[in-house]
Motif scaffolding. Structure first.
Motif, short mmCIF file in Angstrom:
data_model
loop_
_atom_site.label_atom_id
_atom_site.label_comp_id
_atom_site.label_asym_id
_atom_site.label_seq_id
_atom_site.Cartn_x
_atom_site.Cartn_y
_atom_site.Cartn_z
N VAL A 86 41.18 31.42 52.04
CA VAL A 86 42.39 30.80 52.57
C VAL A 86 42.20 29.29 52.61
O VAL A 86 41.23 28.79 53.16
CB VAL A 86 42.72 31.33 53.99
N MET A 87 43.13 28.58 51.97
CA MET A 87 43.09 27.12 51.94
C MET A 87 44.34 26.56 52.62
O MET A 87 45.18 27.32 53.07
CB MET A 87 42.97 26.64 50.49
N ALA A 88 44.47 25.24 52.65
CA ALA A 88 45.59 24.62 53.38
C ALA A 88 46.95 24.97 52.78
O ALA A 88 47.91 25.21 53.50
CB ALA A 88 45.41 23.11 53.40
N LYS A 89 47.03 25.04 51.44
CA LYS A 89 48.32 25.24 50.79
C LYS A 89 48.46 26.60 50.11
O LYS A 89 49.54 26.94 49.61
CB LYS A 89 48.54 24.16 49.72
N MET A 90 47.39 27.39 50.06
CA MET A 90 47.47 28.69 49.41
C MET A 90 46.32 29.60 49.80
O MET A 90 45.33 29.15 50.38
CB MET A 90 47.50 28.53 47.89
N ALA A 91 46.49 30.87 49.49
CA ALA A 91 45.42 31.86 49.71
C ALA A 91 45.21 32.60 48.40
O ALA A 91 46.15 32.84 47.65
CB ALA A 91 45.82 32.84 50.81
N SER A 92 43.95 32.94 48.11
CA SER A 92 43.68 33.74 46.92
C SER A 92 43.26 35.14 47.35
O SER A 92 42.73 35.35 48.44
CB SER A 92 42.62 33.08 46.04
N ALA A 93 43.51 36.11 46.46
CA ALA A 93 43.23 37.51 46.79
C ALA A 93 42.89 38.29 45.53
O ALA A 93 43.30 37.91 44.43
CB ALA A 93 44.46 38.12 47.47
N ASP A 94 42.13 39.36 45.70
CA ASP A 94 41.85 40.28 44.60
C ASP A 94 42.86 41.42 44.66
O ASP A 94 42.97 42.09 45.70
CB ASP A 94 40.43 40.85 44.72
N ILE A 95 43.59 41.64 43.58
CA ILE A 95 44.56 42.73 43.53
C ILE A 95 43.80 44.05 43.38
O ILE A 95 42.99 44.20 42.46
CB ILE A 95 45.57 42.52 42.39
N VAL A 96 44.04 44.99 44.30
CA VAL A 96 43.30 46.26 44.26
C VAL A 96 44.17 47.44 43.83
O VAL A 96 43.68 48.42 43.30
CB VAL A 96 42.62 46.57 45.62
N CYS A 97 45.48 47.34 44.06
CA CYS A 97 46.40 48.40 43.66
C CYS A 97 47.69 47.82 43.09
O CYS A 97 48.18 46.80 43.58
CB CYS A 97 46.78 49.30 44.84
N VAL A 98 48.22 48.48 42.08
CA VAL A 98 49.54 48.16 41.56
C VAL A 98 50.41 49.35 41.91
O VAL A 98 50.20 50.45 41.39
CB VAL A 98 49.53 47.94 40.03
N GLY A 99 51.36 49.15 42.84
CA GLY A 99 52.08 50.30 43.38
C GLY A 99 51.06 51.19 44.08
O GLY A 99 50.20 50.72 44.82
N PRO A 100 51.09 52.51 43.82
CA PRO A 100 50.12 53.41 44.46
C PRO A 100 48.81 53.56 43.68
O PRO A 100 47.88 54.22 44.14
CB PRO A 100 50.87 54.75 44.49
N LYS A 101 48.72 52.96 42.49
CA LYS A 101 47.56 53.18 41.62
C LYS A 101 46.54 52.05 41.73
O LYS A 101 46.90 50.88 41.69
CB LYS A 101 48.02 53.31 40.16
N SER A 102 45.27 52.41 41.85
CA SER A 102 44.22 51.39 41.94
C SER A 102 43.91 50.82 40.55
O SER A 102 43.99 51.53 39.54
CB SER A 102 42.95 51.97 42.57
N VAL A 103 43.57 49.53 40.52
CA VAL A 103 43.30 48.86 39.25
C VAL A 103 41.84 49.06 38.84
O VAL A 103 40.98 49.30 39.68
CB VAL A 103 43.63 47.35 39.33
N LYS A 104 41.59 48.94 37.53
CA LYS A 104 40.23 49.08 37.03
C LYS A 104 39.69 47.74 36.53
O LYS A 104 38.51 47.61 36.26
CB LYS A 104 40.22 50.10 35.89
N GLU A 105 40.58 46.78 36.36
CA GLU A 105 40.16 45.45 35.92
C GLU A 105 40.32 44.46 37.07
O GLU A 105 40.95 44.78 38.07
CB GLU A 105 41.02 44.99 34.73
N LYS A 106 39.75 43.27 36.90
CA LYS A 106 39.88 42.25 37.97
C LYS A 106 41.12 41.41 37.73
O LYS A 106 41.30 40.81 36.69
CB LYS A 106 38.64 41.35 37.99
#
Length: 201
Positions: A86-106
């Motif tokens: 978390v920074m002053a103007k934005m936050a970064s995150a790792d996407i773990v699911c698209v809809g109900p399905k978990s992702v396999k790539e970063k």
């Protein structure tokens, strides 16, 4: 032999062509923002001419040869992500699911200050909205080109989007008590968050 004008390797977010000349097929989508067609999958860019008797004489551009890599974020889709910084103007995150399905790539998501909520945008404080480790539900707004990295701008501006799970300093899963606060069940301490509105069962 199948007729193919050209074929080359693409990854999500790569430009496939302009909508004036092409229409999107499998593994491609149209962005109304810049009237451009982008890849949503990893594979080979393939162009198929329109049938002679078709009203729309634009060729169809597709991404083929894609192996099952799991779901890929696309604009307009709700994803689940884990906040990493978390920074002053934005936050970064790792996407773990698209809809109900978990992702396999970063896939990396970025929540900008102006995309945290719909009102009083200028008063948004990122550190009062998210903390590292928070699990958030967010809407994919667009692709962001970072060279080889695949990143997406995310929005939590709708009521049902925002933090869905957070851990307190005492290590307990906090309980939402308002749209802007969560409480530790062990210590009673409250912390500020951009809380996702959860419908009562």
């Amino acid at each position: 032999m199948k007729e193919r004008e050209e074929e080359n390797f693409v990854t999500p977010g790569d430009i496939l062509g302009k909508a004036l000349e092409l229409k999107p097929g499998y593994g491609a989508y149209f962005s109304s923002h810049d009237k451009t067609i982008y890849a949503s999958l990893t594979g080979f860019r393939s162009i198929t001419p329109a049938p002679i008797d078709s009203d729309d004489q634009r060729a169809t551009v597709e991404v083929k040869g894609h192996k099952a890599h799991g779901p890929v974020p696309e604009p307009g889709v709700v994803v689940t992500a884990r906040v990493t910084k978390v920074m002053a103007k934005m936050a970064s995150a790792d996407i773990v699911c698209v809809g109900p399905k978990s992702v396999k790539e970063k896939f990396t998501g970025i929540i900008r200050q102006q995309d945290v909520r719909a009102t009083e945008i200028d008063k948004v404080e990122m550190h009062s909205s998210f903390r590292p480790g928070d699990i958030v539900k967010a809407l994919v707004v667009s692709f962001l080109s970072l060279g080889d990295a695949r990143a997406y701008y995310l929005s939590t501006a709708k009521n049902e989007l925002g933090v869905v799970s957070a851990e307190s300093a005492a290590g307990a899963t906090m309980v939402p008590i308002s749209w802007t606060e969560m409480q530790c069940p062990l210590t009673g301490q409250t912390e500020q968050r951009k809380v996702a509105k959860i419908d009562a069962v």
